[in-house]
Scaffold this motif. Sequence first.
Motif, PDB file in Angstrom:
ATOM      1  N   SER A 155       0.835  -1.202   0.000  1.00 40.06           N
ATOM      2  CA  SER A 155       0.000   0.000   0.000  1.00 40.06           C
ATOM      3  C   SER A 155       0.869   1.251   0.000  1.00 40.06           C
ATOM      4  O   SER A 155       0.558   2.245  -0.680  1.00 40.06           O
ATOM      5  N   TYR A 156       1.957   1.205   0.753  1.00 37.82           N
ATOM      6  CA  TYR A 156       2.897   2.336   0.784  1.00 37.82           C
ATOM      7  C   TYR A 156       3.591   2.504  -0.563  1.00 37.82           C
ATOM      8  O   TYR A 156       3.717   3.627  -1.079  1.00 37.82           O
ATOM      9  N   LEU A 157       4.035   1.400  -1.148  1.00 40.36           N
ATOM     10  CA  LEU A 157       4.728   1.465  -2.435  1.00 40.36           C
ATOM     11  C   LEU A 157       3.820   1.994  -3.531  1.00 40.36           C
ATOM     12  O   LEU A 157       4.277   2.697  -4.442  1.00 40.36           O
ATOM     13  N   ASP A 158       2.522   1.660  -3.464  1.00 43.54           N
ATOM     14  CA  ASP A 158       1.583   2.152  -4.477  1.00 43.54           C
ATOM     15  C   ASP A 158       1.528   3.674  -4.494  1.00 43.54           C
ATOM     16  O   ASP A 158       1.295   4.284  -5.541  1.00 43.54           O
ATOM     17  N   ARG A 159       1.705   4.303  -3.331  1.00 41.12           N
ATOM     18  CA  ARG A 159       1.678   5.763  -3.267  1.00 41.12           C
ATOM     19  C   ARG A 159       3.043   6.362  -3.620  1.00 41.12           C
ATOM     20  O   ARG A 159       3.105   7.370  -4.321  1.00 41.12           O
ATOM     21  N   ARG A 160       4.115   5.759  -3.130  1.00 41.85           N
ATOM     22  CA  ARG A 160       5.439   6.350  -3.343  1.00 41.85           C
ATOM     23  C   ARG A 160       6.003   6.029  -4.727  1.00 41.85           C
ATOM     24  O   ARG A 160       6.658   6.873  -5.347  1.00 41.85           O
ATOM     25  N   PHE A 161       5.781   4.811  -5.210  1.00 44.82           N
ATOM     26  CA  PHE A 161       6.270   4.377  -6.521  1.00 44.82           C
ATOM     27  C   PHE A 161       5.086   3.839  -7.332  1.00 44.82           C
ATOM     28  O   PHE A 161       4.897   2.620  -7.412  1.00 44.82           O
TER      29      PHE A 161
END
Length: 243
Positions: A155-161
């Motif tokens: 979920s974090y990676l979807d926003r950052r990358f």
Amino acid sequence: MPTLIAGVVAVVVLYSLLQMFRAANPAVLARALKIVGGVVTLAMAAFTGARGELAVAIPLGIVGAGLLGWSPFGTPSLGSIGGLFAGGGEQRTSGQTSRVRSQLLEMILDHGSGQIAGRFVSGPNAGRSLEEFDLPQLLSMAGSFDAESVALLESYLDRRFPAWRQDAQGDGAGRQSRAAASGKMTDEEAYQILGLQPGAGRDEIARAHRTLMKKLHPDQGGSTYLAARVNQAKDTLLRTHHS
């Protein structure tokens, strides 16, 4: 020859800048662009003001100050005005955050901006922010995570990358996790996920749930896992009120 060399250098510099923009954290990039834009606009205001063109200089100065986060006379800054258009006229929540934890990670979602920040809460990297690691490092760590921590990380990676799923290689990379929450959610967890204080009423619960779902619903490019946790938090607190 000098012209050819200058052209080659310009192409190399432009390519490097494009790569930096592509890999940059969107939140950090947007903040940097606002600062640069504010400084440039204020410089233009000072230049036109020095030439006596106050009718142009004053509006430019107000715009530049707004980009830097300062609003004269208490008027809304450009960020707030932009939020009204982006949110269909709904007022942005100021300072309200949600927290979702797993065995290894904690994610913090800002209700106003929709940005997600993460940190390790246990393990060898306990206390460190996810922003300290690049994409290959985070993906290499994921192999040792439990299912809930993997889902939070994704979920974090979807926003950052945003393009990481397409770029990721390997059989286990790039797939959306379907981790189920472990055990029954407590009221304390539910309040933290919705960003509410204990004892919040049904209207506050419904309003927080609605705000978060607008930012996290999969149909809006959000996270399936986080949306499921938000729904679970709402159901948990509403059951508490009903009983």
